[in-house]
Design an enzyme around this catalytic site. Structure first.
Site, short mmCIF file in Angstrom:
data_model
loop_
_atom_site.label_atom_id
_atom_site.label_comp_id
_atom_site.label_asym_id
_atom_site.label_seq_id
_atom_site.Cartn_x
_atom_site.Cartn_y
_atom_site.Cartn_z
N ILE A 195 0.83 -1.20 0.00
CA ILE A 195 0.00 0.00 0.00
C ILE A 195 0.86 1.25 0.00
CG2 ILE A 195 -1.63 1.34 1.40
CD1 ILE A 195 -2.81 -1.40 2.29
N ASP B 161 11.40 3.27 5.06
CA ASP B 161 11.28 1.81 5.18
C ASP B 161 12.59 1.28 5.75
OD1 ASP B 161 9.08 -0.18 3.54
OD2 ASP B 161 10.87 -1.14 4.36
N ASP C 127 13.97 2.57 11.10
CA ASP C 127 12.99 1.85 11.92
C ASP C 127 12.01 2.88 12.48
OD1 ASP C 127 11.58 0.44 13.83
OD2 ASP C 127 13.34 -0.43 14.79
N VAL C 128 10.74 2.73 12.14
CA VAL C 128 9.75 3.72 12.57
C VAL C 128 9.54 3.72 14.08
CG1 VAL C 128 8.52 3.68 10.36
CG2 VAL C 128 7.81 2.12 12.19
N SER D 151 -7.35 -1.81 9.78
CA SER D 151 -7.65 -3.12 9.18
C SER D 151 -9.11 -3.45 9.45
CB SER D 151 -6.77 -4.20 9.80
OG SER D 151 -7.22 -5.51 9.42
N TYR E 202 -1.34 -7.93 16.16
CA TYR E 202 -1.69 -7.13 14.98
C TYR E 202 -3.06 -6.49 15.15
CZ TYR E 202 -2.53 -6.04 10.04
OH TYR E 202 -2.82 -5.41 8.85
N LYS F 254 -4.07 -2.45 15.43
CA LYS F 254 -4.94 -1.79 14.47
C LYS F 254 -6.16 -1.16 15.15
CE LYS F 254 -2.47 -2.57 10.84
NZ LYS F 254 -1.82 -1.47 10.10
N THR G 80 -0.69 -8.00 -1.07
CA THR G 80 0.58 -7.34 -0.80
C THR G 80 1.57 -8.37 -0.25
OG1 THR G 80 0.01 -6.80 1.49
CG2 THR G 80 -0.61 -5.18 -0.21
#
Length: 256
Positions: free
Chosen positions: A22, A41, A65-66, A144, A157, A161, A192
């Protein structure tokens, strides 16, 4: 369409997770609409491939690294030094491990929450300064459909979200008067690399894929470009009266 005539002409967009999926599809669309785009990224090789397919004069790549607080601040400063402003943030960096709560070790929990939620928070905090100074900006988070519908064996996860939705709503209220809009994209199962890795974890990947497809009334997986089109809407002035919203791009999953 020329860059000068685009819906994002003259704007600067930061896209985390920008090397694939995305994030990359949105970067491609944003550039076509006139934006300068910064891809963030941790995959250096994938970033190089992504940049090779985008015009160099309007793109910038940051390997990082975010979830690293100091690095995010430094990277935001580098964007401001290069372009002088930040108009759009698309926080698309995502990660999952595919385990239920009893099977999720703490390190895996921290890894997922760090990338998905803490990374989103850190980049939001970093861009809010310049956006508040400009009294304008669009922040787009990626949720999500599973945050609303639930799902098997993906506890960290889904938790991340769900928290992203709440984070967006509180930021939308906090910063509306400053001209900053905050919204959430809610994709269904999108074709993806992240989804491919999730399917690959299953004992029977094809069966899991077929079950996922069956959950969408449209009868197929979504494409990253379809989510990018929704991201463009939220980034542009066409959504000028939209904030605190969840925009579903889920093939009907939540309606079915």
């Amino acid at each position: 369409m020329t860059a000068q005539a685009g819906k994002l002409a003259g704007r600067v967009a930061v896209i985390t997770g920008g090397a694939s999926g995305i994030g990359l599809a949105s970067a491609t669309r944003f550039v076509a609409e006139g934006a300068s785009v910064v891809l963030v990224d941790r995959d250096d090789a994938a970033l190089s491939v992504a940049l090779a397919n985008l015009p160099s004069h309007s793109t910038m790549a940051i390997v990082g690294d975010v979830s690293a607080e100091t690095a995010v601040s430094q990277h935001a400063d580098a964007v401001l030094e290069r372009f002088g402003r930040i108009d759009i943030l698309l926080a698309a960096a995502g990660f999952s491990t595919g385990t239920s709560v009893p099977d999720t070790v703490l390190d895996a929990w921290h890894a997922v929450i760090g990338t998905n939620l803490t990374g989103t928070f850190l980049w939001c905090r970093a861009v809010l300064g310049p956006m508040r100074a400009q009294r304008a900006g669009s922040i787009i988070l990626v949720g999500s459909q599973l945050a609303f519908a639930g799902g098997r064996a993906n506890a960290a996860y889904l938790a991340s979200k769900g928290a992203i939705v709440s984070l967006a709503q509180t930021m939308a209220v906090d910063h509306a008067a400053e001209g900053i809009r905050v919204n959430v994209l809610v994709p269904g199962a999108i074709d993806t690399p992240l989804l491919a890795r999730a399917f690959a974890r299953a004992t029977d990947p094809e069966a899991v894929k077929a079950r996922s497809i069956s959950r969408h009334p449209l009868g197929r997986l979504g494409q990253a470009e379809e989510v990018a089109a929704a991201a463009l809407f939220l980034a542009s002035d066409e959504s000028s009266f939209t904030t605190g919203s969840c925009l579903r791009v889920d093939g009907g999953w939540l309606a079915g």
